[in-house]
Design a protein around this motif. Structure first.
Motif, PDB file in Angstrom:
ATOM      1  N   GLU A 244      23.023  31.744  10.738  1.00 27.18           N
ATOM      2  CA  GLU A 244      22.564  31.859   9.360  1.00 27.18           C
ATOM      3  C   GLU A 244      22.621  33.321   8.950  1.00 27.18           C
ATOM      4  O   GLU A 244      22.843  34.202   9.783  1.00 27.18           O
ATOM      5  CB  GLU A 244      21.134  31.311   9.234  1.00 27.18           C
ATOM      6  CG  GLU A 244      21.047  29.818   9.513  1.00 27.18           C
ATOM      7  CD  GLU A 244      19.629  29.287   9.582  1.00 27.18           C
ATOM      8  OE1 GLU A 244      19.413  28.138   9.173  1.00 27.18           O
ATOM      9  OE2 GLU A 244      18.728  30.023  10.056  1.00 27.18           O
ATOM     10  N   ASN A 245      22.411  33.568   7.678  1.00 27.55           N
ATOM     11  CA  ASN A 245      22.512  34.945   7.197  1.00 27.55           C
ATOM     12  C   ASN A 245      21.574  35.889   7.939  1.00 27.55           C
ATOM     13  O   ASN A 245      21.884  37.076   8.129  1.00 27.55           O
ATOM     14  CB  ASN A 245      22.212  35.002   5.695  1.00 27.55           C
ATOM     15  CG  ASN A 245      23.294  34.337   4.862  1.00 27.55           C
ATOM     16  OD1 ASN A 245      24.474  34.365   5.229  1.00 27.55           O
ATOM     17  ND2 ASN A 245      22.916  33.745   3.741  1.00 27.55           N
ATOM     18  N   LEU A 246      20.425  35.379   8.382  1.00 26.64           N
ATOM     19  CA  LEU A 246      19.424  36.240   9.019  1.00 26.64           C
ATOM     20  C   LEU A 246      19.852  36.758  10.387  1.00 26.64           C
ATOM     21  O   LEU A 246      19.199  37.640  10.938  1.00 26.64           O
ATOM     22  CB  LEU A 246      18.101  35.481   9.170  1.00 26.64           C
ATOM     23  CG  LEU A 246      17.376  35.102   7.877  1.00 26.64           C
ATOM     24  CD1 LEU A 246      16.063  34.416   8.196  1.00 26.64           C
ATOM     25  CD2 LEU A 246      17.127  36.327   7.014  1.00 26.64           C
ATOM     26  N   SER A 247      20.926  36.220  10.946  1.00 25.23           N
ATOM     27  CA  SER A 247      21.366  36.721  12.250  1.00 25.23           C
ATOM     28  C   SER A 247      22.086  38.049  12.121  1.00 25.23           C
ATOM     29  O   SER A 247      22.378  38.702  13.120  1.00 25.23           O
ATOM     30  CB  SER A 247      22.284  35.703  12.929  1.00 25.23           C
ATOM     31  OG  SER A 247      23.561  35.715  12.323  1.00 25.23           O
ATOM     32  N   ASN A 248      22.382  38.457  10.864  1.00 20.93           N
ATOM     33  CA  ASN A 248      23.141  39.675  10.612  1.00 20.93           C
ATOM     34  C   ASN A 248      24.488  39.611  11.337  1.00 20.93           C
ATOM     35  O   ASN A 248      25.031  38.542  11.552  1.00 20.93           O
ATOM     36  CB  ASN A 248      22.314  40.918  10.972  1.00 20.93           C
ATOM     37  CG  ASN A 248      21.271  41.203   9.890  1.00 20.93           C
ATOM     38  OD1 ASN A 248      21.627  41.507   8.754  1.00 20.93           O
ATOM     39  ND2 ASN A 248      19.997  41.087  10.229  1.00 20.93           N
ATOM     40  N   HIS A 249      25.015  40.726  11.779  1.00 23.17           N
ATOM     41  CA  HIS A 249      26.365  40.756  12.355  1.00 23.17           C
ATOM     42  C   HIS A 249      26.270  40.749  13.879  1.00 23.17           C
ATOM     43  O   HIS A 249      26.480  41.754  14.551  1.00 23.17           O
ATOM     44  CB  HIS A 249      27.118  41.991  11.844  1.00 23.17           C
ATOM     45  CG  HIS A 249      27.085  42.123  10.347  1.00 23.17           C
ATOM     46  ND1 HIS A 249      27.793  41.293   9.517  1.00 23.17           N
ATOM     47  CD2 HIS A 249      26.389  42.958   9.543  1.00 23.17           C
ATOM     48  CE1 HIS A 249      27.555  41.616   8.251  1.00 23.17           C
ATOM     49  NE2 HIS A 249      26.696  42.620   8.250  1.00 23.17           N
ATOM     50  N   THR A 250      25.950  39.582  14.409  1.00 23.65           N
ATOM     51  CA  THR A 250      25.739  39.477  15.859  1.00 23.65           C
ATOM     52  C   THR A 250      26.546  38.335  16.464  1.00 23.65           C
ATOM     53  O   THR A 250      26.208  37.837  17.529  1.00 23.65           O
ATOM     54  CB  THR A 250      24.242  39.261  16.161  1.00 23.65           C
ATOM     55  OG1 THR A 250      23.763  38.137  15.397  1.00 23.65           O
ATOM     56  CG2 THR A 250      23.424  40.494  15.817  1.00 23.65           C
TER      57      THR A 250
END
Length: 554
Positions: A244-250
């Motif tokens: 989801e968006n909350l994972s950022n760039h991971t």
């Protein structure tokens, strides 16, 4: 042969599975079902000690000699208190000791019933963990019981040895032994980084290579991590990545981010056909309730959770393995060791995702969020308040270079604005804040300080109450209840924002939004903070959202 009390059966089966072989048994009536079951297992060695204080230290001696965890079992009441000196010694000498105490049902504690006192937590900080087993009535009770027993037994030698306390409220009758076999139980294992590297990850690699349908779900991550191109290609071909968006760039490559809408578009049969065999997870909270429900209803054969602290997190009810190490180190290490498999499974998921229509709304909370997302400057921070805001943002693709923050640890509405203002106070980026009206007015004192920076841009979505509650089934007919649940209001932030030095905009329709959006998102305006208050209609918001989800089913 064995008791019919399911919580005790779970405990004994897991004690056996975790390799606990020696038991010091103290006399009593309340612990009869435990003692009877333990004594009837041929692999266990049992010792009878009458005095509980002596029994505790006797068990310490066994553990010291064998360098393995030993269990001591007592009845309810002051019998347990007599184990306290031995527990204290085990804690400070770091000896693996498992205290198993029988207890009276909670309803009878403090009611002048014999041999009763508050037993859970009686050892305070002198045990590494204390658990109180539920009486098992449902499948969820059984899962919960299994999970916390695994947790306690793993904690005995986690980051050093020490005692744990397992308390069991037991209902009469005691003497029934109708069960002939211990149940099949789920055993959760934990591996440390040192253990895995010493064995070149073989305990897990051999299992991984047996599975063709591999999935990785990434939760909230307040950081970024870039995989190199070679790793990205292999990882994307061998795993379906969901985030989801909350994972950022991971995550490597382009993961599936619209998982909530994707699962909504699938019927139960399709979901069952596409479920994973192996699930690997890392990161924090997941927003999508549908994703949680999908995995819980269609459990994988194995679920591995990777975290630096090795905590037991069983969000999907199917945890089998915990890996205590940095998740990126783990992923990069196994990438070089695992066998390639054909990318059929990832392609299957991506093919399904391609059929999901782009979210496109007329003027509403959703359209305001989507339009501003499309106009966000690169390299900014985006803070999402809880409830509608964080969910609606998930409907849209975020530009690269944007860092996402949200208070998803407890998912409460309080403090979202204060957290964002605190972050912006020492940030050299623009900080955009998407927040609903209840969250904003609840936390409006976040603007009542002397640390407001000009790099703050607040999007306040105001539709006069808790719009997300309108989507609850049945609330539309509960007219007397609705006003209390949704907290309807007619409040504007204009006066407060202007008093606190904000440049204030308000919009009520698409044309006003189009005329305002460039100034709101312009990175060259740096002289003052900005608040954009978008007024929408709750009924329209709900109607448009339901219509969009309806199209997904078609």
């Amino acid at each position: 042969m064995y008791t019919d009390k399911k919580n005790i059966l779970q405990l004994i089966a897991l004690l056996k599975a975790h390799g606990i072989q020696k038991y010091v048994l103290c006399p009593g009536s309340r612990n009869i079902p435990i003692v009877q079951t333990i004594a009837n297992i041929p692999e266990f060695t049992c010792y009878s000690i009458t005095d509980e204080r002596s029994a505790g230290f006797f068990a310490l001696g066994l553990a010291l000699h064998d360098k393995k965890a030993t269990a001591v079992c007592c009845t309810s009441g002051t019998a347990l208190l007599n184990l306290h000196p031995a527990v204290a010694e085990a804690f400070y000498q770091q000896i693996p000791l498992i205290v198993i105490s029988a207890d009276r049902p909670l309803a009878w504690i403090g009611q002048m019933d014999g041999q009763t006192l508050p037993q859970p937590g009686v050892f305070g900080p002198l045990v590494k963990q204390c658990i109180n087993l539920p009486e098992i009535q449902t499948e969820e009770d059984e899962w919960f019981c299994n999970r916390i027993i695994n947790e306690a037994l793993l904690e005995v030698n986690h980051h050093g040895n020490g005692p744990v306390h397992i308390n069991i409220p037991i209902y009469e009758p005691f003497f029934q032994l109708p069960i002939n076999e211990l149940p099949q139980v789920r055993v959760i294992k934990r591996y440390t980084e040192a253990e895995l590297k010493k064995k070149n990850y073989q305990p897990l690699i051999d299992k991984l290579n047996n599975y063709k349908r591999r999935m990785i779900i990434v939760g909230q991550m307040n950081q970024s991590h870039l995989f190199n191109d070679m790793q990205t290609n292999k990882l994307c071909e061998n795993f379906t990545w969901i985030t989801e968006n909350l994972s950022n760039h991971t995550t490597p490559g382009t993961p599936i981010r619209n998982i909530d809408t994707l699962l909504y578009a699938m019927n139960s049969k399709k979901q069952q056909e596409i479920k994973p065999e192996l699930l690997i997870t890392y990161g924090g909270h997941i927003i999508s309730k549908r994703l949680k429900k999908f995995i819980r209803k269609n459990p994988p054969i194995e679920h591995w959770h990777i975290s630096t602290d090795g905590t037991i997190i069983d969000l999907y009810g199917s945890l089998t393995t915990v890996v205590e190490m940095n998740p990126f180190d783990f992923i990069e290490d196994i990438e070089t060791l695992m066998d390639n498999c054909t990318p059929t499974y990832p392609h299957l998921w991506k093919a399904c995702a391609q059929h999901i229509p782009q979210a496109n709304f007329t003027y509403s909370e959703m359209s305001v969020i989507g339009k501003i997302i499309n106009n966000l400057p690169t390299s900014c921070s985006l803070h999402l308040a809880n409830s509608s805001t964080v969910r609606y943002t998930q409907l849209f693709q975020l530009p690269n270079g944007i860092e996402i923050f949200s208070n998803r640890g407890t998912n409460g509405i309080e403090g979202s604005l204060s957290t964002a203002i605190g972050h912006a106070a020492t940030s050299d980026k623009l900080n955009f804040i998407f927040i609903g009206d209840l969250s904003f007015f609840y936390d409006m004192n976040a603007l009542w300080n002397n640390h407001i920076q000009s790099n703050i841009r607040i999007l306040l979505l105001n539709n006069g109450g808790g719009e997300i509650f309108y989507a609850l089934p049945g609330l539309d007919i509960q007219t007397n209840t609705k006003k209390f649940v949704t907290a309807n209001h007619k409040t504007s932030a204009r006066a407060w924002a202007e008093d606190r030095g904000f440049r204030y905009f308000s919009v009520h329709n698409e044309n006003e939004l189009n005329a305002t959006i460039k100034d709101f998102t312009n990175p060259n305006i740096t002289d003052e903070p900005i608040l954009l208050e978008a007024f929408t209609d709750k009924d329209t918001d709900v109607k448009l959202l339901k219509a969009y989800y309806h199209t997904l089913k078609q």
